[in-house]
Design an enzyme around this catalytic site. Sequence first.
Site, short mmCIF file in Angstrom:
data_model
loop_
_atom_site.label_atom_id
_atom_site.label_comp_id
_atom_site.label_asym_id
_atom_site.label_seq_id
_atom_site.Cartn_x
_atom_site.Cartn_y
_atom_site.Cartn_z
N GLY A 83 0.81 -1.21 0.00
CA GLY A 83 0.00 0.00 0.00
C GLY A 83 0.84 1.26 0.00
O GLY A 83 1.94 1.30 0.55
N LYS A 161 4.75 -11.65 1.98
CA LYS A 161 3.72 -10.91 2.71
C LYS A 161 3.50 -11.65 4.02
O LYS A 161 3.27 -12.87 4.02
CB LYS A 161 2.42 -10.83 1.92
CG LYS A 161 1.38 -9.90 2.53
CD LYS A 161 1.73 -8.44 2.26
CE LYS A 161 0.66 -7.51 2.80
NZ LYS A 161 0.79 -6.14 2.27
N SER A 229 6.79 -7.35 2.74
CA SER A 229 5.65 -6.50 3.09
C SER A 229 4.83 -7.21 4.16
O SER A 229 4.89 -8.43 4.29
CB SER A 229 4.78 -6.22 1.86
OG SER A 229 5.47 -5.45 0.90
N SER A 230 4.05 -6.45 4.89
CA SER A 230 3.21 -7.04 5.93
C SER A 230 1.87 -6.34 5.97
O SER A 230 1.72 -5.21 5.52
CB SER A 230 3.91 -6.97 7.29
OG SER A 230 4.36 -5.66 7.57
N ALA A 349 12.42 -1.35 5.07
CA ALA A 349 13.39 -2.27 4.49
C ALA A 349 14.42 -2.77 5.50
O ALA A 349 15.57 -3.03 5.15
CB ALA A 349 14.11 -1.60 3.32
N GLY A 357 19.75 1.93 2.38
CA GLY A 357 19.54 1.61 0.98
C GLY A 357 18.48 0.54 0.84
O GLY A 357 17.49 0.54 1.57
#
Length: 367
Positions: A83, A161, A229-230, A349, A357
Amino acid sequence: MPDAIEVRKVPIHSVADASELAKLIDEGVMAADRVVAIIGKTEGNGGVNDYTRIIADRAFREVLVEKGADPAKVKEIPIVWSGGTDGVISPHATIFATTDAPDDATKDEQRLTVGFAMSEVLLPEEIGRSGMVSKVADAVKVAMERAGITDVADVHYVQTKTPLLTLSTIEDAKSRGKDVFTEDTLYSMDVSNGGTALGIAVALGEIEMPTDDQVLKDRTLFSSVASCSSGVELDRAQVVVVGNATGVGGRYRIGHSVMTDALDQDGLWESIRVAGLDLPERPRTSDLDGRVVNLFLKCEASQDGKVRGRRNAMLDDSDVHWHRQIKAAVGGVAAAVTGDPAIFVSVSAAHQGPEGGGPVAAIVDLG
């Protein structure tokens, strides 16, 4: 040997729109019952309460069923939504489908392959801890095997995910006498992503098994291919391994590199070179000739509050969370390279690429 892969990127015209997927199926580009994964960007806030991910997920699954795919199998397809399309980033989806292997010389060369696996259920008290790391690592190995990849060097992108923590899952852990890594639900996004990335790094031999107190603390531990992602929509880790293998054939190939900081265009160009495009020493967007299907990036605000020695205010900003600011900044850098704002840029990240980075993967069409 797995089937060859057809991969296409399509725009999303509104929150609940999946018309471009329907068009691909109607035009015979891919069959509904051969779609194996979808990775996309939705236009919500990217936070815990970003329900655009759920809306998009439903829209795309409904199209697959309407076009003839088995509803039970459609439920199992990994559809990973990130998102937040801050700045110039445009809502879109990258769709992967199997196709008949071509009877040509590409079978003798490394070409794109995809494998998928689901981890065991991740309990709330395991998120960001060794239980999560181990379960994710096991799932990555299964996905690699399904992709027909035997050498970890041929893995260039692992998209996952995983669940983050919510008030209800925190209460569930407490009711069983357990504690959790954090009770800050937004911060738990970083925790879940970081723990998952360490699991990927362990599976691919990039690091040894970390201790619980190294998670989100020791930033020297990272994976160069993890994109994590979560969200609130699942209780296990969805793992999509993307790499290259000989024997599958097809038009597409993937490569990866890392951005050393938020402005590192060279890291983006290097991922495209590794994927197989021959570029000049100082390339321009026109050199790509429309052959980049998509770039997939993770980004993170540097913990020292600087980029190339210059101070910024992202981490101190109480009005706009740094998640949104760094995503917009890196999205602009990446779009300037490809000339296309429909790029997959995801934030948070931790343990994904070097501190400040992040990893980048490029899928190219070799024709």
